[in-house]
Design an enzyme around this catalytic site. Structure first.
Site, PDB file in Angstrom:
ATOM      1  N   ASP A 399       8.245  13.027   1.098  1.00 34.41           N
ATOM      2  CA  ASP A 399       7.281  11.878   1.323  1.00 34.41           C
ATOM      3  C   ASP A 399       6.088  11.969   0.123  1.00 34.41           C
ATOM      4  OD1 ASP A 399       5.714   9.546   2.249  1.00 34.41           O
ATOM      5  OD2 ASP A 399       4.440  10.927   3.385  1.00 34.41           O
ATOM      6  N   PHE A 535      -1.468  -7.846   6.628  1.00 33.60           N
ATOM      7  CA  PHE A 535      -0.584  -7.290   5.534  1.00 33.60           C
ATOM      8  C   PHE A 535       0.634  -6.941   6.189  1.00 33.60           C
ATOM      9  CE2 PHE A 535       0.885  -3.271   4.065  1.00 33.60           C
ATOM     10  CZ  PHE A 535       0.804  -3.810   2.383  1.00 33.60           C
TER      11      PHE A 535
END
Length: 1179
Positions: A399, A535
């Site tokens: 990540d 969002f």
């Protein structure tokens, strides 16, 4: 017509699928309703139970009744344990046994017992955790009043009352909140609730219809029927189990999913059992050894049959009165040899392996160089079964945010109306660089910014764009604030933006469900919030529609530049200058957002509001309906500017990635960030370098498709299952890197998406419309698989791969593809809940205890606090563990082959009778176990500093060259050779000999003493030759093992033990009588010398003529140590130690923009093969 049919079919299918999914009904305050027959499901035969789970959870595996049988069942899944149990059964049969049955029973019980105790301890911990969670208290509405109840007693349909800092006991629908804004803030998300004045929890009898329990944490669809009206429900109305109530004194909720049906439990699942490559190889080797054992035993049994028929039956002194035929005796002899030769796979092997792995895990836990003092976090090996796999990693999937970076966001730069405000260099001292916000009593003291002109612009009040810029940041967000003015943000990005607005005079003070209050300079203004367009990863933006105090209606929007620029008005100004600034910000690895606004008339808003309310109650594809409504209002926007936030790299990340790359470990970064940011982070962390050719997904998209389309014209029988390795995708020389997006990856992973739709349509009795080659979708299973194979092959040709804008599921799918098609050992590393799937999917999962909680750590195999510790975990602990385990296994097989096959040779001279003594029991237990065990725990070919300095030392682990079938057969033939020497040299010495006392020491007990003594000396001296790292413990173990052998041997042949056990120990004085003869000692020395001399010669030749990388490193270290100048006393110097201890820096290279990567030198010989730079730091 085709397009219309497809569209109508898709819509109809979607509606039907939604109706099928909305099969979960919950009635408030009515427990009896959920016990109705229509909600019953069959469990077993006629036994039924409610489909609604209770709230008690069970993560443990055993209880008091099932522990012993279930644990034994699991342990006997291991082939070796079944093998040892079969041996034990054979030893119980009197006609077959050649060893006492307890010699196998005791070790087997010890192994099973140790494993059972370990499993029991782990399961007791799960029991305690389950008990603690199930016995937590909450308040449940019963008989019109709230009463305290345990979590396990909560049921679906109950109304619960939660208070501040309470954990949420189940997935509940929020009904009301004590906050005047009717909001409830939890640790992981901000969730909207209903108006507290609307719902009376005591008299609530509403009916909720929603989707059935599933593992989708990002989605929930349902409706509530109350007072003859339907209210839409989505994820914003839900509080999920495991979260904690924040900033809310009291709230009430209705239990929708309980216990095993909750989303967190659905996501938990069963952790996949991970096994190392060595484990898998050992299983196959056990099968091979067992096959050899059966063949050898069968050959000896046949020999015994013929021998007894020709000789044994005629020898009167061998008559036992049983009257068995030769074939019957051969059959019994076969099983007897299975018992005698079982030491080829001794049970002590598995005990020793577990001890070594436990020790390696402890070394990782105790490593102070992987201890992070700032957070008091040591490294933690959460498993003991994967240590050697750390030395074989080929691919790392990482990540980005929080793993490579710190996940601590800082507002660094911005552009407003075409003017950029950035960090300015200054010749003043550091303390004078940053702005001091003494004029703002709300300012955050931790906030730092260096462009003083921006403060002057904002405070002047003359620049309307700057005022709108910070007003937008203070209003367009989902941040919560508590009484102490501490902001609670759903993401660090939002927190950084709101904090920046706060320091520049636009302070977010409070919010309710309908209003947002901010401080603008000296004035406090409240704005009515008409709509919040939140969002998500598809929209890549969020908007808020506000009614200003003067009655104006304005939409504020912030989002990614790619989506904002598509929606800008043609009249919007400063677009080019802002885009230029965005490019500069992205090149500096900053995270960017564009800010814009739009004024809306009252009539336009009212018309949009009606469409918005209609979309909110749509059952079929509600998210898409809302997105379409959002699109209608989010257009013709006016650009204000853009922000740039810095997410700093963690310490040591570039150095770690560069070092791992030199070890031929390929690193893939899987992130949700935009492509530009991810690419520049790749450069800053040395994942991407100047000498790499960067390929983008959209540029290489046609490469796999061309291959597939060309394969379509081939006959089915001629289609290759896989592209030839000699046919590379990238024909140009040099290093390659690939950067792709989640959308591009969706086409590769299309198979699973299509499969889900096919299953849904099958339930509806419909068929999926066929694909065509023109639509770019795979036409059949072969093409789907071929597309995935081509993607993996193409990506694996690259030195680095960056996948941006990917979802957690896509991360796991990428790991699965590489594992499936490359058969490579993979490692995933992450720090957040969105990395859990990826961590569980990889062969080894590493969790970083960072800013995003402990979900990744709890699902990982290894955990530590900083990415840079991965270098030491792999190059030091992983490599050592692999080398130690391989050396241990090679030697263990050798010593057991050498010992066991002596019985094979002896059989030709003993009438093939399978009889042995106590030596077979004590050999692996006392005489040879400790030295090889210590090699498996402590051995080092080079120390940790050299392991880090020369990454190429890691290559043998990736290649699996230290333990494979070749090494196995080398150990086998080495054991055969040594067993021949051990048997036939003493045998020849005993043929015609006379002792000093005039007697011939040719009894087989004396012969056994000589061969056994030779074996013990050979085995212990052989492990001494193989030991690279000597300690006092190793020396003590070798000498101690030899001493223990002689001590036990003299005791077994002593008169005292014969008196105590006359039936078992009958050869009194045999050892002392044999070892009094110098001739026999000479035989032992000759046997040991002939056995070890070839090994010494081979080791000498291999280290001088064919040295390994480890040998070269050790030689280089020895040379450097010899060349080190001696310390000279009496010399003084007043020159600066700093100036003369550092080499020339990189200032000129940085200022010139040239690459600072050192070109490989043209040295030949050893220096060229090991070193790329003068300091030999590149291996």
């Amino acid at each position: 017509r085709k397009t219309m049919w497809d569209t109508e079919t898709t819509n109809a299918d979607t509606c039907c699928a939604v109706l099928l999914e909305m099969g979960w009904k919950v009635k408030a305050n009515d427990r009896a309703y959920h016990q109705l027959p229509e909600f019953q499901k069959k469990v077993f035969l006629c036994i039924k139970k409610s489909r609604y789970s209770g709230n008690a959870i069970k993560t443990y595996k055993y209880n008091a009744l099932t522990f012993i049988p279930l644990n034994l069942y699991e342990q006997f899944k291991r082939v070796a344990n079944v093998y040892f149990l079969a041996l034990l059964i054979l030893q119980i049969i009197p006609d077959i046994t050649t060893l006492p049955w307890y010699t196998t029973l005791i070790p087997l019980v010890v192994v099973l017992g140790i494993t059972a105790i370990k499993d029991l301890v782990d399961d007791l911990a799960r029991h305690r955790m389950d008990k603690e969670i199930n016995n937590r208290k909450t308040e449940v509405l019963l008989d019109g009043r709230f009463e305290s109840a345990k979590w396990r007693d909560v049921q679906v349909g109950d109304v619960v009352r939660l208070k501040k800092n309470d954990f949420i006991p189940a997935d509940i629908l929020m009904l009301s909140s004590s906050n005047p804004n009717s909001l409830c803030y939890v640790e992981t998300a901000e969730l909207d609730g209903f108006d507290p004045l609307t719902l009376n929890c005591v008299g609530l009898t509403g009916l909720i219809e929603c989707e059935e329990p599933n593992n989708r944490l990002d989605k929930f669809i349902g409706t509530m029927l109350w007072n003859r009206e339907r209210y839409p429900l989505d994820l914003d109305n839900m509080l999920l189990r495991g979260c904690k109530i924040r900033n809310t004194d009291v709230c009430h909720g209705l239990v929708i999913f309980a216990g095993a049906d909750t989303k967190i439990m659905k996501n938990g699942g069963k952790t996949r059992f991970k096994r190392t490559k060595i484990d898998e190889l050992m299983n196959y080797m056990v099968y091979t050894i067992f096959a050899l054992l059966v063949l050898v035993a069968a050959g000896l049994a046949i020999g015994h049959t013929f021998w007894y028929d020709q000789i044994g039956a005629k020898a009167w002194y061998l008559f036992d009165g049983k009257g068995y035929s030769a074939s019957h005796r051969g059959f019994l002899s076969f099983w007897g040899y299975i018992i005698v030769l079982n030491t080829m796979v001794p049970i002590s092997l598995y005990v020793s392996v577990e001890v070594i792995r436990l020790g390696q895990s402890k070394f990782i836990n105790w490593d102070l160089q992987m201890y992070y003092a700032d957070k008091d976090t040591p490294a933690k090996a959460r498993t003991t079964t994967l240590n050697e796999q750390l030395g074989q990693i080929e691919y790392i999937f990482s990540d980005k945010t929080g793993t490579l970076t710190q996940n601590i966001m800082q507002f660094k730069k911005c552009t407003i109306a075409g003017r950029s405000y950035v960090h300015k260099t200054s010749s003043h001292k550091q303390k004078n660089k940053y702005i001091i916000f003494t004029w703002n009593r709300y300012a955050d003291k931790m906030f730092q910014f260096m462009d003083h002109s921006l403060v002057a612009t904002v405070r002047s009040g003359k620049d309307k764009d700057a005022m709108e810029f910070f007003k937008l940041l203070s209003l367009c967000h989902t941040v919560m604030v508590d009484e102490d003015m501490v902001y609670q943000a759903a993401s660090p990005d939002e927190g950084a933006l709101v904090t920046a607005a706060r320091n520049f005079g636009y302070v977010f003070l409070n919010r309710t469900q309908d209003t947002i209050t901010i401080q603008e300079g000296d004035k406090e203004n409240s704005y009515e919030m008409l709509a919040l367009l939140d969002f998500n990863s598809d929209r890549k933006r969020m908007s808020i529609i506000l009614r200003f105090p003067d009655g104006r209606i304005r939409l504020y929007c912030k989002g990614a530049d790619t989506v904002i620029y598509e929606r800008l008005s043609a009249e919007s100004k400063h677009t080019k200058s802002t885009q230029t600034a965005l490019d500069i910000f992205a090149n500096e690895t900053l995270r960017t957002l564009c800010l814009c606004y739009k004024d809306i008339s009252a009539g336009e808003y009212e018309a949009w509001e009606r469409r918005h309310k209609e979309a909110q109650v749509v059952l079929a594809d509600r998210d898409a309906a809302l997105d379409r409504v959002y699109e209608d209002i989010e257009k013709n926007l006016m650009l204000i500017g853009a922000t740039a936030i810095e997410d700093k790299l963690q310490d040591g990340v570039p150095e770690t990635i560069a070092k791992l790359a030199k070890a031929d470990i390929k690193i893939w970064v899987l992130t949700g960030d935009k492509k530009e940011t991810a690419e520049n982070i790749g450069y800053s962390c040395s994942l991407l370098t100047d000498d790499m050719q960067i390929h983008y997904g959209e540029d290489v998209k046609s490469v796999p498709l061309v291959h597939i389309q060309s394969a379509r014209v081939q006959p089915q029988s001629n289609r290759p299952g896989k592209r030839k390795p000699a046919d590379p995708f990238f024909t140009q020389t040099g290093k390659n890197a690939l950067i792709i997006t989640g959308g591009w990856l969706n086409e590769i992973l299309y198979e699973k998406k299509k499969k889900r739709r096919r299953l849904r349509l099958r339930r509806l009795g419909r068929r999926l419309p066929p694909s065509s080659p023109q639509d770019g979708q795979p036409m059949n299973d072969w093409e789907k698989e071929q597309r995935q194979v081509d993607f993996v092959d193409m990506a694996c040709e690259c030195e680095a791969v960056i996948c941006c804008r990917v979802t957690p599921k896509q991360k796991a799918n990428v790991v699965s593809l590489v594992k499936k098609y490359k058969k490579a050992v993979t490692l995933s590393i992450g720090d957040g809940a969105n990395d859990v799937n990826m961590i569980k999917t990889a062969d080894i999962g590493v969790g970083i205890s960072g800013q995003e909680g402990m979900q990744a750590v709890m699902s990982s195999d290894y955990a530590f606090a900083q990415f840079r510790y991965l270098e030491r975990l792999l190059l030091v602990h992983g490599r050592w563990s692999y080398i130690r385990m391989c050396k241990f296994l090679r030697f263990f097989f050798f010593k057991n082959f050498a010992f066991t096959l002596v019985h094979f040779w002896f059989s030709f001279f003993s009438g093939y009778s399978s009889q042995v003594n106590w030596f077979i029991t004590l050999y692996n237990l006392c005489y040879s176990s400790l030295p090889v065990l210590l090699v498996g725990l402590l051995d080092q070919d080079v120390n940790d500093k050299l392991s880090l300095r020369f990454p190429k030392l890691y290559l043998p682990g990736q290649q699996g060259s230290l333990f494979n079938y070749k090494n196995f057969f080398i150990s086998l033939f080495h054991g055969i050779f040594v067993s021949l020497i051990i048997f036939f040299i003493p045998y020849g010495a005993f043929l015609q000999t006379m002792g000093q006392d005039g007697e011939a020491p040719s009894d087989y007990q004396s012969f056994a003493v000589v061969t056994a003594s030779s074996l013990i000396f050979i085995v212990n001296l052989q492990i001494s030759l193989d030991t690279s790292y000597w300690t006092f413990v190793n020396c003590f173990a070798v000498l101690g093992s030899i001493a223990i052998y002689f001590g036990i041997m003299f005791d077994i042949h002593s008169a005292g033990i014969h008196v105590i056990f006359p039936a078992y120990f009958t050869f009194t004085g045999a050892a002392s009588n044999a070892l009094r003869q110098p001739y026999l000692w000479l035989t032992i020395v000759l046997t040991v010398g002939i056995s070890l001399l070839p090994v010494i010669c081979i080791q000498f030749l291999s280290k001088t003529i064919w040295p390994s990388v480890g040998d070269q490193v050790r030689n280089l270290e020895r040379e450097e140590r010899e060349k080190a100048p001696a310390f000279q006393r009496g010399r003084r110097s007043r020159r600066s130690g700093y100036a003369f201890s550092h080499s020339q820096g990189y200032a000129d290279l940085i200022s010139s923009g040239r690459s600072i990567r050192r070109k490989p030198t043209g040295r030949a010989g050893l220096q060229q093969s090991i070193r790329e730079v003068p300091h030999a730091e590149n291996i």
